[in-house]
Every structure is written in structure tokens, then in C-alpha cells.
Motif scaffolding. Structure first.
Motif, mmCIF file in Angstrom:
data_model
loop_
_atom_site.group_PDB
_atom_site.id
_atom_site.type_symbol
_atom_site.label_atom_id
_atom_site.label_comp_id
_atom_site.label_asym_id
_atom_site.label_seq_id
_atom_site.Cartn_x
_atom_site.Cartn_y
_atom_site.Cartn_z
ATOM 1 N N ALA A 34 0.822 -1.212 0.000
ATOM 2 C CA ALA A 34 0.000 0.000 0.000
ATOM 3 C C ALA A 34 0.860 1.268 0.000
ATOM 4 N N GLU A 38 0.623 4.023 -2.926
ATOM 5 C CA GLU A 38 0.106 5.360 -2.619
ATOM 6 C C GLU A 38 1.082 6.426 -3.126
ATOM 7 N N GLU A 59 -7.273 6.543 -4.523
ATOM 8 C CA GLU A 59 -7.681 5.435 -3.640
ATOM 9 C C GLU A 59 -8.127 4.224 -4.465
ATOM 10 N N ILE A 62 -5.219 2.472 -6.197
ATOM 11 C CA ILE A 62 -4.439 1.612 -5.287
ATOM 12 C C ILE A 62 -5.186 0.293 -5.054
ATOM 13 N N PHE A 66 -4.168 -3.660 -6.264
ATOM 14 C CA PHE A 66 -4.081 -4.808 -5.345
ATOM 15 C C PHE A 66 -4.894 -5.983 -5.891
ATOM 16 N N PHE B 37 -4.773 -4.248 4.000
ATOM 17 C CA PHE B 37 -4.389 -3.364 2.890
ATOM 18 C C PHE B 37 -5.347 -2.164 2.811
ATOM 19 N N GLN B 38 -6.645 -2.446 2.927
ATOM 20 C CA GLN B 38 -7.632 -1.359 2.845
ATOM 21 C C GLN B 38 -7.426 -0.346 3.977
ATOM 22 N N VAL B 41 -4.375 1.832 3.241
ATOM 23 C CA VAL B 41 -4.647 2.894 2.254
ATOM 24 C C VAL B 41 -5.336 4.078 2.932
ATOM 25 N N GLY B 78 0.305 -2.495 4.635
ATOM 26 C CA GLY B 78 -0.850 -3.395 4.527
ATOM 27 C C GLY B 78 -0.469 -4.840 4.773
#
Lengths: 180, 149
Positions: A34, A38, A59, A62, A66, B37-38, B41, B78
Motif C-alpha cells: 500500500a 500510494e 484510492e 491503489i 491490489f 491493505f484497505q 490505504v 498493509g
């Protein structure tokens, strides 16, 4: 510069001097990191706002990356468990050649199911051996458009020279992976 | 072909990538890693947003949480299996909400008609459904072996 085996008899990757990991392993880790993503998308913000892929928030870019990486890795993991002949067929499906030695980019399939910006770059040696030289998140139409993709072109060329120096003369061409 | 492959194998000299091992580990931990991971972010974007207002950085977040910067770096990549305590601390320092629990949710219960032999009752009292004859309610049903609902 070293060569390491990824799986089976037909897929290899370059490990560059000074790197902890080979390119294949390094890229899949980066694409699921991440912090890296970012920073990357923040610096490529203009390409996301009105670029080749349309308008996408940082957002979402990213989170999408993933998902793409996860799906891509699943396909490759599955392939790694198959027989040698099935692996060869699978790799042929996954990898597509660039048009010519000037690295002209293939027209990407823009159908929604195939929409993705992850790239693995490889040198194809003989008919069915692939050596991964690097990869990128490609947000522009051509690799020459951005520094990070342009750098991949230089990496491919330096690997090609390395293989030629090592007497591997049957490097057939540069390959750009397009996810199927 | 054989000669070229031999040469490549000689160059590789038995070195194998760590990718497969790493990819398998990622796949096996896919569920929580996706959530981690979420969260990462969200945290990264908030740190970036707050940086211009109050100078927030990963290091400052670590100090405020009384953890090491290295730990926060794992969190924002993450790759950390976060505890509720850590999540709460991050929420408190950054003033954001990272997880939300639905306020209330009723469970769905399948009414059982024991007069017909469409269900087999096991020794532990669980019900196996042999035919698709259910409807949903929140009622409680009992029989001689126990209460369901």
C-alpha cells in the motif's frame, strides 16, 4: 545480474545486482504494498485524472492494483502447479509479443474484463522460455511516455545484451505481458 | 532449444525465486491481508491529508501511539495483522473511523416441521435439511432434544 528460476522449466527472472529479490518476486510484492502504491499514484496523479484509463481516484487506483495483482498471481500460481506442457501453453497465452524491436506497444484490449495496467516485461528465448526483466504499472499508451516505463525499456535492452554476452544467441524478441 | 535451455539453467545454477512461497503465503492469508491493505490505504491518505495541516507523518503517528516507526511502516504497507487495540489507537490519533460494526442484525432461523420426515435430527441436535421447504422468521422452536433459534 543473475538468472533465477520462477517455476517449472520455462519461466525465469532476472535478479539485478544490489536487489534483494528477483524482478518477478519484487514486482508482486510491490503491487501489493500500500505504501509504495500510494506514493506511486500520487506522483502519477495527472495520468489518473485524465489519462489512458479514464478518470480514477488515487484510492481506487491503489485498491484496483491490489486486486489486479492478486488475480494475476492466482493465475500464475495455478499455472505453476500444472504439467510442463500445460505450463508452456499457459505461458504462451499469457505473454504476447511486442510488434517489433523498436518496442512498439501492442494495442491493449480495452474490454472491461481485461482492463488492467500491470505489465511484466520479458525476453523470449527460443519458442517457450521466458525471462522476466521487469515490469511496471503502465498508465500511458506507450512506454516512452513516462520515465518509469522508459526505464523498463532500458532494462530489457541491458538484459538482452547480457544474454548475448553469455552466448544465449537465440533471444527472439521482446515480450510484453498482457493479462488475459 | 535444448542447448539454449541448458545454458540458461547453467546461468541460473539452481537458484530459485522466493516468489512461489511468498505468493502461497499471500493467498493463504488473503482475507485478513485484504482488510489490512484497505486500512493501510485509508491511513496513508489520512496522513497525507493531515501533513499540511498538523505535520502528521508515520513517525509522529508512531510516537503518538507509543509504538516504533518500523511497526507503523508495516501497518501502512498493509502487511500487518492488526489488533483491535492498534486499530483503536490509530483511529484515536488520526480522528478517523477505520472499521464499523453493524448496529444490530437478527439471525435467520429455519422453522422445522418434525411431523414430516424431511429432516434428520443428529445426536447433537443439529438439523440437516433434505428438502428445500424453509421460510424465515425470528421465532424460537423447541422439541424434546432442545431449543432452536
Amino acid at each position: 545480474m543473475e538468472i533465477v528460476s520462477i517455476f517449472g522449466k520455462n519461466l525465469f527472472a532476472i535478479k539485478y545486482a544490489g536487489e534483494d529479490k528477483d524482478e518477478f518476486s519484487r514486482l508482486f510484492e510491490l503491487w501489493q504494498d500500500a505504501e509504495y502504491l500510494e506514493e506511486f499514484f500520487e506522483t502519477q496523479k495527472s495520468d489518473l485524472e485524465n489519462g489512458f484509463w479514464g478518470a480514477i481516484s488515487i484510492e481506487n487506483a491503489i485498491l484496483n492494483t491490489f486486486e489486479y495483482a492478486e488475480e494475476f498471481e492466482d493465475i500464475l500460481l495455478e499455472l505453476s502447479e500444472k504439467s510442463s506442457s500445460e505450463q508452456i501453453e499457459g505461458l504462451e497465452d499469457i505473454f504476447s509479443p511486442l510488434h517489433n524491436s523498436q518496442y512498439q506497444i501492442l494495442t491493449l484490449n480495452k474490454s472491461k474484463a481485461k482492463q488492467t495496467w500491470l505489465r511484466l516485461y520479458a525476453l523470449r528465448v527460443d519458442d517457450d522460455v521466458y525471462i522476466i526483466t521487469g515490469g511496471a504499472i503502465k498508465l500511458t499508451q506507450t512506454m516512452q511516455d513516462r520515465r518509469h516505463t522508459n526505464q523498463e525499456l532500458r532494462k530489457i535492452e541491458s538484459c538482452r545484451r547480457f544474454l548475448l554476452d553469455q552466448g544465449i544467441v537465440d533471444v527472439e524478441g521482446v515480450i510484453e505481458e498482457i493479462e488475459s | 532449444m535444448g542447448k539454449t535451455l541448458d545454458k540458461i539453467n547453467k546461468l541460473a545454477s539452481g537458484k530459485v525465486s522466493t516468489w512461489k512461497e511468498e505468493a502461497t503465503e499471500r493467498k493463504n492469508n488473503n482475507d485478513w491481508k485484504k482488510r489490512s491493505f484497505q486500512i493501510a490505504v485509508r491511513v496513508l491518505r489520512e496522513i497525507r491529508n493531515q501533513k499540511s495541516q498538523n505535520g502528521m507523518t508515520q513517525k509522529k503517528l508512531a510516537e503518538a501511539m507509543d509504538v516504533s516507526p518500523q511497526y507503523i511502516n508495516k501497518v501502512v504497507k498493509g502487511k500487518e495483522n492488526l489488533t483491535l487495540e492498534t486499530i483503536s489507537k490509530i483511529e484515536s490519533v488520526l480522528g478517523i473511523q477505520l472499521i464499523e460494526i453493524p448496529s444490530f442484525e437478527t439471525s435467520q432461523v429455519i422453522p422445522v416441521d418434525f411431523s414430516e420426515s424431511k429432516f434428520a435430527l443428529s445426536r447433537t441436535g443439529s438439523v440437516s435439511i433434505s428438502e428445500n421447504v424453509w421460510s424465515y422468521s425470528n421465532n424460537i422452536y423447541s422439541d424434546a432434544t432442545g431449543t432452536y433459534g
